[in-house]
Design an enzyme around this catalytic site. Structure first.
Site, PDB file in Angstrom:
ATOM      1  N   GLU A   1       2.089  28.813  16.464  1.00 51.49           N
ATOM      2  CA  GLU A   1       2.379  29.963  15.599  1.00 51.49           C
ATOM      3  C   GLU A   1       2.913  30.988  16.510  1.00 51.49           C
ATOM      4  O   GLU A   1       3.896  31.798  16.315  1.00 51.49           O
ATOM      5  CB  GLU A   1       1.416  30.518  14.925  1.00 51.49           C
ATOM      6  CG  GLU A   1       0.991  29.808  13.592  1.00 51.49           C
ATOM      7  CD  GLU A   1       0.142  28.571  13.706  1.00 51.49           C
ATOM      8  OE1 GLU A   1      -0.288  28.250  14.926  1.00 51.49           O
ATOM      9  OE2 GLU A   1      -0.226  28.043  12.717  1.00 51.49           O
TER      10      GLU A   1
ATOM     11  N   HIS B   1      -9.220  30.065   5.620  1.00 53.46           N
ATOM     12  CA  HIS B   1      -8.046  29.873   4.545  1.00 53.46           C
ATOM     13  C   HIS B   1      -7.954  30.656   3.444  1.00 53.46           C
ATOM     14  O   HIS B   1      -7.433  30.281   2.488  1.00 53.46           O
ATOM     15  CB  HIS B   1      -8.131  28.523   4.331  1.00 53.46           C
ATOM     16  CG  HIS B   1      -7.489  27.474   5.318  1.00 53.46           C
ATOM     17  ND1 HIS B   1      -8.272  27.265   6.476  1.00 53.46           N
ATOM     18  CD2 HIS B   1      -6.191  26.861   5.748  1.00 53.46           C
ATOM     19  CE1 HIS B   1      -7.586  26.502   7.347  1.00 53.46           C
ATOM     20  NE2 HIS B   1      -6.406  26.241   6.867  1.00 53.46           N
TER      21      HIS B   1
END
Lengths: 322, 339, 375
Positions: free
Chosen positions: B72, B141
């Site tokens: 990322e 998440h």
């Protein structure tokens, strides 16, 4: 690699400008009139100039907290840079960035970057732009030995290799990340060995030798322009000052810096090489030296005399529109 | 002409239309097409984990629809670098929870360029990311985290609650010349509304008024806006009329619409799915307390999860997340106050 | 819904796309006696807030729905009856009343709205009604859309086709308008009428649509059976230029609300949904630019450039001019241009959007005018 006379003069002027800029900043900083703190590039000039002398304006570079040299090598003007370091109106970044964030996007200088390892991902992006737009442009990210251990750097090397981006990772290994020695912090010893892991060409060059850096950079940049993907260059060099001004450098022996200034000075080496080979003569280099000293006098006086930015400037330039 | 689209389809259509309109727009991230490196595959294997980028790759090609390794920092930083040098990158941070492995590039780089470079940089990047609980996706998440981004000057934060808003706000985000973080609540991807086929933009900094009412103001974002509407229906039957305001963007924030409503109702409930401390709920409450204190007839109430990570087990998660019943209870409490 | 002795006031099907309405406020009390067409209750739908009129004179005996209630189309709002009808009979009527099955229009764009290709444009058209009587064509004004006729089209369509045409650059029609001037828009309307297969029609235009109706009657005398101007443009120079600019450029709720409110005498009629609907159309790609071009072509410098008052004599078809006395956009005095050329009806207490604000009255005037044409 043959270097033309004009190119040599230009390179000398650029390196000498960096040196005198840093020497002047050191002096001015000591007076207490320069806000914040500064990280000086003196001793590392051949790296910035050896690489940037292959670049055109539309090529992009990203620098580190030790960024003045890269700025000058890529074409940033000394006057506005000095204003910026003094935090004055008319500074290259309007007095909002300072030493660690000097940038001039119009010159392809995407900024000194005060986050170690902050630059490599951004350079990948600039390289992506060049690749997508098929401009033949390249991006160079200058990182130190400290930054070589950041995850962002390693991720970026992987990304650049996977995507075959025209980006050159230049690691300026000056032996210390702040006060921590590279021979302890860099696993595997040499940074250059990491190139192999990411399937890109890598070379290690002596950073006091402009010609060595220039040749290595030329090959890497040429390869990138032709679609050959990324390269790594490890430039070994010595910084003549501490990590930042005011660093007591208790981690270095008293003689280390003095010796380096004598034996590992890229400017001394350059002058000797070009005069011995009769490529340039000492008188014209002396003339450049005088010119640059005058330029520093002018820049410093102007910066000291310049007004502070208006307080209203605090609120501008956060967004393009909000 | 308008027709029903899910938020997933609306987001996909917005990207299609903007990529068609402006060839500097690129889309990148993990599994954007999917299946990269599998030689025999043609087309997009996934089109994003939620299918929001489906069809972009086959239509616009791999030069502009770019799958990345799972790294990322590198690819979001690359999107930012590309956007600073002439592209308009839409980059997907698959779940907002992953900000921990890339935040420097967003908050120290993208957010700061323009300011620290004296107004000379533009970074028109859009970071699209999923937020929210409700899927037993547990602590890494399911978070919202938009308050963290809203805290950072230089970032714009967009949090759509429905398909119509999502399309207009995403197109606005792509055309905006500053970095925009676009938060998509996973539970809303299948929610349908009328969405025009044509391209359109929705301005930032203008809240939506989902329902008018004179008794209590409810401010709620994303999925919580739906919960608030459900509560408002229940409360209407009890004679309590709620005005439901969806700020739509938290940076910039439409303070005026909230303040005007509270000046009318005198009562405020703020619903926020993010953690209760230093949250949008806290931010909006303090803004109203500071600027509309004299209008208040009751203490402001916040409805938020407890200050804990998001749990996994369904009954635990149900206990954790705000719902219509809890919102209705809070509204009743402020409506009763002083009577 | 009218029984022998008892009359039900029910939720009308307003604007084709609604399935229900919310009662905002009663304008009468139980026991109050009212005349036919008196406003008795204010209802809010997702399109607009409006008042329902008493279908006939009598006494309001029972208010069945309360403020805040959501009432389906056909649902019972109140009961009227003579004083002599006993309470028990009223109660029995209310108990026995069954709301008909939902008459929802089925959502936006369903059924009656089509897109036609005409003159290089994709134009939305809402078509209602059938029958042999002369069809009606409705043309909205600057910045308007099909919903301008929300409270008229169905009432006019009892025995004929009524087609509302959405102009290029407006609503959800395509956004290319050429120079935006009368010729460009007129050609689009003319082509739309041909595409609909209409040969002779009553042209009804509001504001700028009125001027387009006159243009069409001048250009195609065989087409126009009659012309109705609802606060029509083209009859004088004055127009509220500041409004046009604000309305044309409004892209936020506050600006749009303020602009829309100046179209009505009663600003309370402009509710959240009216504003949201207008904004949704305005935000579409190309809409703002199209309106800007139209404004420049029709109203440069905040004046009407398209002058038709002097040409009314060339129009053979009968003309009816309807105007709200409190019109702040185009002064009602412009109706004078029609004197000696047609009928004029000035309506008290309403603004530029006469056909919405005084829908019942406007519909009656139009139906009478149309009946006169066919007599």
């Amino acid at each position: 690699m043959q270097v033309s006379r004009d190119k040599l003069l230009e390179a000398y002027r650029s390196m000498k400008t960096i040196r005198e800029f840093e020497e002047r900043v050191a002096k001015e900083f000591a007076t207490g009139d320069l806000p914040g703190f500064v990280h000086l590039y003196a001793g590392e000039e051949a790296s910035a100039v050896g690489v940037c002398s292959h670049l055109v304006k539309s090529d992009q570079i990203i620098s580190t907290h030790r960024g003045h040299g890269h700025c000058i090598a890529k074409g940033c003007e000394v006057g506005p840079m000095m204003l910026e370091l003094f935090g004055r109106k008319g500074g290259l970044c309007g007095g909002k960035g300072g030493s660690m964030h000097v940038a001039d996007l119009s010159q392809g200088m995407m900024g000194a970057n005060a986050i170690v390892g902050g630059g490599p991902p951004l350079a990948c992006g600039a390289a992506m732009t060049a690749k997508i737009k098929k401009t033949g442009g390249v991006a160079v990210t200058f990182t130190g030995d400290g930054g070589s251990n950041q995850g962002t750097t390693l991720e970026s090397m992987n990304l650049a290799s996977v995507m075959q981006l025209p980006v050159i990772f230049v690691f300026e290994n000056n032996g210390f990340a702040e006060s921590t020695a590279a021979n302890w912090s860099v696993a595997g010893g040499d940074i250059v060995r990491r190139a192999e892991a990411f399937a890109m060409p890598g070379v290690q060059v002596d950073g006091t030798d402009f010609f060595a850096v220039h040749e290595a950079a030329g090959e890497a940049i040429d390869r990138a322009r032709k679609g050959g993907g990324p390269s790594l260059i490890e430039v070994t060099l010595t910084r003549f000052y501490g990590h930042h001004q005011g660093d007591n450098q208790s981690y270095r022996t008293p003689d280390e810096v003095r010796n380096a200034r004598e034996s590992r000075c890229p400017l001394v080496n350059f002058r000797r090489r070009v005069t011995e080979a009769s490529l340039l003569d000492a008188a014209e280099l002396d003339a450049i030296d005088r010119e640059i000293l005058d330029q520093m006098d002018v820049a410093t006086a102007a910066a000291r005399a310049a007004p502070w930015p208006d307080a209203a400037e605090v609120l501008t330039d956060v967004y393009v529109t909000y | 002409m308008a027709r029903k689209l899910s938020m997933r389809q609306a987001i996909n259509e917005a990207m299609h239309q903007e990529m068609e309109r402006d060839e500097s727009v690129i889309v990148m991230g993990e599994d954007i097409m999917g299946g990269l490196g599998v030689d025999w595959l043609e087309g997009d294997a996934w089109g994003g984990t939620q299918g929001t980028t489906k069809g972009l790759g086959p239509r616009f090609g791999r030069d502009r629809v770019i799958d990345t390794p799972i790294s990322e920092s590198a690819f979001i930083g690359a999107a930012i670098g590309a956007s600073t040098t002439g592209m308009r990158a839409i980059v997907e941070l698959m779940y907002v929870d992953f900000l921990g492995v890339c935040f420097d590039q967003i908050f120290n780089q993208a957010a700061k360029f323009r300011y620290m470079f004296g107004g000379k940089a533009e970074c028109p990047v859009v970071v699209r990311t999923q937020i929210g609980g409700g899927f037993s996706a547990a602590a890494q998440h399911s978070q919202c985290l938009y308050p963290i981004f809203t805290h950072i000057p230089g970032l714009k934060c967009v949090i759509p609650s429905n398909a119509y808003d999502a399309k207009g706000l995403l197109i606005e985000a792509i055309r905006d010349n500053s970095p925009v973080i676009f938060f998509e609540h996973k539970k809303l991807y299948d929610a349908e509304t009328e969405v025009p086929e044509e391209s359109y933009t929705l301005p930032f900094g203008e809240a939506g008024i989902l329902r008018e009412g004179g008794d209590v103001t409810i401010v709620a974002l994303a999925r919580m806006a739906h919960m608030a509407m459900e509560a408002a229906e229940t409360l209407a039957a009890e004679g309590i009329e709620c005005e439901v305001i969806d700020p739509r963007t938290t940076s910039p924030m439409d303070e005026d619409t909230i303040l005007e409503s509270v000046e009318n109702t005198g009562r405020l409930v703020v619903v926020d799915e993010s953690y209760p401390r230093c949250s949008m709920g806290a931010d909006i409450s303090s803004m109203v307390a500071e600027k509309a204190f004299d209008s208040l007839k009751a203490p402001i109430r916040k409805v938020a999860p407890p200050h804990t990570p998001v749990p996994f087990s369904p009954p635990l998660e149900a206990a954790y997340l705000p719902d219509a019943a809890r919102i209705a209870d809070a509204v009743r409490a402020v409506a009763r106050h002083g009577s | 819904m009218t029984g022998e002795r008892i009359t039900a006031i029910t939720m009308p099907k307003w604007g084709m796309t609604e399935s229900d309405g919310k009662l905002v406020a009663w304008l009468v009390k139980e026991g109050e006696s009212v005349s036919a067409m008196d406003e008795v209750v204010e209802m809010e739908t997702t399109k607009i807030t409006g008042a329902i009129e008493a279908p006939e004179g009598g006494t309001v005996r029972r208010l069945v729905a309360k403020p805040g209630d959501v009432v389906p189309i056909g649902g019972l709002l109140a009961v009227m009856a003579g004083e002599d009808v006993p309470q028990a009979e009223i109660d029995a009527f209310v108990d026995a009343f069954e709301a008909p099955e939902s008459k929802s229009g089925g959502g936006e764009g369903a059924g009656d709205v089509t897109v036609i290709e005409a003159g290089g444009h994709s134009l939305r058209v809402r078509s209602l009604g059938e029958g042999e009587a002369t069809p009606i064509v409705l043309i909205h004004g600057f910045g308007g859309d099909l919903d301008a006729w929300l409270f008229n089209q169905e009432a006019l369509a009892a025995d004929r086709q009524v087609h509302a045409i959405e102009l290029p650059g407006h609503g959800q029609s395509s956004k290319s308008v050429g120079d935006g001037g009368p010729d460009a828009l007129g050609a689009a309307v003319s082509a739309a009428i041909d595409a609909l297969g209409l040969e002779r029609v009553v042209l009804i235009g509001q504001s700028m649509g009125g001027a387009l109706a006159l243009d069409l009657a001048l250009a195609r005398p065989g087409l126009a059976a009659g012309v109705v101007l609802v606060a029509g443009a083209g009859l004088g120079e004055e127009i509220d230029g500041a409004f046009l600019e604000a309305f044309g450029s409004a892209d936020r709720r506050k600006e749009m609300k303020a602009a829309l409110q100046s179209l009505f005498a009663d600003p309370a009629l402009v509710n959240r949904n009216v504003v949201e609907g207008a904004l949704r159309n305005r935000r579409l790609e190309g809409a703002a630019e199209a309106l800007e071009a139209i404004r420049e072509a029709w109203f440069p410098g905040g004046r009407q450039a398209h002058a038709l008052a002097g040409r009314l004599g060339e129009i053979k078809a009968p003309i009816l001019a309807l105007w709200g006395v409190e019109d702040r956009i185009i002064p009602a005095a412009h109706a004078k241009a029609v004197e000696g050329r047609g009928e004029i009806a000035l309506i008290e207490g309403v603004g530029h959007m006469v056909q919405m604000e005084a829908a019942g009255e406007v519909n009656r005037h139009i139906l009478a005018f149309v009946a006169g044409l066919e007599a």
